[in-house]
Design an enzyme around this catalytic site. Structure first.
Site, short mmCIF file in Angstrom:
data_model
loop_
_atom_site.label_atom_id
_atom_site.label_comp_id
_atom_site.label_asym_id
_atom_site.label_seq_id
_atom_site.Cartn_x
_atom_site.Cartn_y
_atom_site.Cartn_z
N LYS A 136 -2.28 36.44 -22.92
CA LYS A 136 -1.73 35.25 -22.26
C LYS A 136 -0.39 34.85 -22.87
O LYS A 136 -0.20 34.96 -24.09
CB LYS A 136 -2.75 34.12 -22.40
CG LYS A 136 -2.37 32.82 -21.72
CD LYS A 136 -3.49 31.79 -21.91
CE LYS A 136 -3.18 30.47 -21.23
NZ LYS A 136 -4.29 29.51 -21.36
N LEU A 185 1.10 24.60 -19.33
CA LEU A 185 -0.33 24.97 -19.45
C LEU A 185 -1.28 23.93 -18.89
O LEU A 185 -2.43 24.25 -18.59
CB LEU A 185 -0.74 25.25 -20.92
CG LEU A 185 0.03 26.30 -21.71
CD1 LEU A 185 -0.60 26.45 -23.11
CD2 LEU A 185 0.05 27.63 -21.01
N SER A 211 -5.21 27.72 -17.08
CA SER A 211 -3.87 28.23 -17.27
C SER A 211 -3.81 29.73 -17.59
O SER A 211 -2.74 30.32 -17.59
CB SER A 211 -3.18 27.47 -18.40
OG SER A 211 -3.92 27.57 -19.62
N VAL A 232 -8.54 24.68 -22.96
CA VAL A 232 -8.64 23.31 -23.48
C VAL A 232 -9.25 22.36 -22.45
O VAL A 232 -9.40 21.19 -22.70
CB VAL A 232 -7.28 22.79 -23.96
CG1 VAL A 232 -6.41 22.34 -22.78
CG2 VAL A 232 -7.43 21.66 -24.98
N GLY A 233 -9.62 22.91 -21.29
CA GLY A 233 -10.27 22.07 -20.27
C GLY A 233 -10.87 22.92 -19.17
O GLY A 233 -11.26 22.42 -18.13
N GLY A 234 -10.90 24.23 -19.43
CA GLY A 234 -11.36 25.19 -18.43
C GLY A 234 -10.34 26.26 -18.17
O GLY A 234 -10.48 27.08 -17.26
N SER A 235 -9.29 26.31 -18.98
CA SER A 235 -8.13 27.18 -18.74
C SER A 235 -8.46 28.66 -18.75
O SER A 235 -7.68 29.47 -18.26
CB SER A 235 -7.04 26.91 -19.77
OG SER A 235 -6.56 25.60 -19.64
#
EC number: 3.5.1.99
Length: 573
Positions: A136, A185, A211, A232-235
């Site tokens: 990434k 992101l 992201s 960090v939240g589902g990325s």
């Protein structure tokens, strides 16, 4: 005379401001143009290397190589039946083909060719010997930019590889490309003004998620067999779910984050996770075995020195599994709900115990705790990333909310309270906090986690089965629906390991049922959700598997069980 001087001064000042703004925009456009040119040159370099290899190897047959699973490929590389060169160029060739279609590769790691040349002189063959892997954009690779889709991060090459990249190289893997991300992101679309929009491999009107969207698109299309993403939240989990591959976010401090650039520096409320993405769970497990080694613990002493727990992963004891079909905040699409219920039935038939479980206080958690944590500084750090930048349209709504002065946010919150109570609460929670208020928020998050675990323990659960966001949204819609990540971001704040496994595809009946969808609130976000997911027949749908902190191997074992039962069902049909 005095009035004339003031008028002249004001005119000159206005002209100077306009000139500076024009110069800034011109500079930004120039840098974006250069970034595109650099990317094209990198792709041309890849094409040249592939063409040279094909000319020197007339019997070049990439199809059989690309058909192997990661464990199969590793076995053939280790026993010498496949050469690292043949595998490397097969994947490079495929990655080029894929990125021309879906726009997922942003940079070529040309050091990979040097690494390939040194392969034969290596005495020890690591667990990932000769495996080309994708990385990434936000993960540092020496000599290359980690742009986050931002112009200001161009021409700032990393001085060293991130720890995860160093460890993977030591295990014999060959990082060969970097992949696209959304600007900053903080969005689960995959678009920025330098490299453009990455599209879903199965439907170019849809997003692959974000992201880690470039990773999802490349792996789904066969251009990479293993990738590394962040979450960090589902990325990581959202693009895996959207694209129909497997993805795993480890407990926050299980895998090193040294050399990985976050979306909001200094933010500690939501725990960022790192993990692998691939087409099957066995590949994720192999990657975790490779990463959780002495080399990583030496390079980064801040991570827990816990090697892969083979006993926990290989256990065959029946599991006690909590499950839910909705978090009572974002109503699941019909296919999301069906995916969980069908998987529940498979698990019950296999002898596991399924127990209803309800996530706690989700309205308060999503409307208050999440925005208060991510934007505890009122959005100042997030906005710093965009100073001097042109803004990608796909993130403008979040930027607008972050830019509003505190008093205006509070006023708008009051105005829309009766129309959209959720948006009202979110706006109110994004205010800047004092140190005292931030500490109280951290206490509230800790108490929420304790209460969540207490309920988990009360029900004697081993793991939890729940929806993963899906199917893939139309491009542009994630920026209008940040709260759609409620199913994934919960486990960043709790810092639980979590992964996704594809289990089904959207049916015509799912699409028909969507016509009567009203959501839990029937507000603008619920109505936007319908527009985002409609028109998705045939696209993949995943479920999410969750375990308690540090029980990463148990989570992977659960994922493997779900995958096995799903494959058995599909073979019968």
């Amino acid at each position: 005379m005095c009035v004339n001087l003031v008028s002249a001064f004001l005119c000159c000042s206005a002209a100077a401001i306009l000139l500076l703004n024009w110069h800034r925009r011109r500079t930004v456009r120039g840098k974006m143009k250069e970034a595109k040119w650099r990317r094209e040159r990198a792709l041309e370099q890849m094409e040249k290397a592939v063409r040279k290899y094909k000319e020197q190897n007339s019997g070049y047959q990439p199809a059989p190589i690309l058909s192997f699973t990661l464990p199969q490929l590793c076995g053939k590389l280790r026993d010498g039946s496949l050469s690292p060169e043949s595998v490397f160029y097969a994947y490079m060739d495929k990655a080029l083909d894929v990125t021309r279609k879906v726009n997922c590769v942003t940079d070529y790691l040309e050091d990979s060719e040097s690494q390939l040349l040194h392969m034969k002189s290596q005495g020890k063959k690591g667990l990932l010997y000769g495996v080309p892997i994708s990385i990434k954009d936000s993960i540092d690779c020496k000599g290359h930019d980690s742009t986050l889709g931002l112009v200001k991060r161009l021409h700032k090459p990393a001085a060293a590889d991130a720890v995860v990249v160093q460890v993977l190289k030591q295990q014999g893997a060959i990082p060969f490309v970097k992949t696209n991300v959304p600007q900053s992101l903080l969005n689960y679309d995959c678009s920025n003004l330098m490299f453009g929009q990455t599209v879903h491999p199965m439907d170019h009107t849809k997003t692959p998620g974000g992201s880690s969207g470039g990773e999802g698109a490349l792996i789904k299309s066969g251009g990479s067999i293993l990738g590394i993403g962040t979450d960090v939240g589902g990325s990581l989990r959202i693009p895996a779910a959207f694209c129909g591959i497997c993805g795993f976010k480890a407990t926050g401090n299980r895998i090193s984050k040294r050399g990985i650039i976050p979306s909001i520096r200094g933010q500690k409320s939501a725990s960022a996770g790192v993990g692998p993405m691939s087409k099957d769970v066995d590949s994720l497990v192999l990657c975790l075995r490779a990463l959780l080694c002495d080399k990583m613990f030496q390079l980064d002493p801040t991570v827990a020195p816990l090697p892969f727990n083979e006993e926990m992963y290989s256990s065959s004891q029946p599991l006690r599994i909590g499950y839910y079909t909705t978090d009572s905040f974002t109503m699941p699409s019909p296919s999301m709900r069906r995916a969980v219920l069908e998987t529940k039935q498979l698990l019950e038939k296999a002898g596991h115990m399924l127990v209803p479980f309800k996530p706690l206080h989700m309205d308060h958690f999503m409307s208050t705790i999440v925005p208060a944590g991510l934007f505890a500084d009122g959005g100042a750090t997030f906005l710093e990333s965009f100073q001097g930048e042109s803004e990608d349209p796909n993130i403008k709504e979040l930027l607008l909310m972050a830019k509003l002065p505190g008093w205006l946010r509070h006023f708008l919150s009051w105005i829309i309270r009766s129309i959209s109570p959720r948006m009202s609460k979110v706006l109110r929670s994004m205010k800047e906090k004092s140190v005292n208020q931030l500490w109280k928020l951290h206490i509230e998050i800790e108490e929420y986690c304790r209460e969540f675990i207490a309920e988990w323990k009360r029900l004697s659960l081993d793991v939890v089965l729940c929806p993963a966001l899906g199917p893939a949204f139309k491009t542009g819609f994630p920026g209008k629906l940040s709260v759609g990540a409620s199913y994934t971001i919960l486990y960043n704040y709790l810092d639980f390991p979590a992964g996704v496994v594809p289990v089904t595809t959207v049916t015509g009946k799912d699409e028909e049922d969507l016509k009567t969808f009203r959501g839990h609130y029937n507000d603008i976000w619920d109505r936007t959700f319908v527009k985002a997911v409609e028109g998705a027949v045939g696209l993949p749908v995943a479920v999410q598997c969750v375990a308690l902190p540090w029980q990463d191997e148990l989570c992977l074992r659960f994922m493997k069980e779900v995958e096995k039962l799903t494959w058995e069902k599909q073979r019968k049909h």
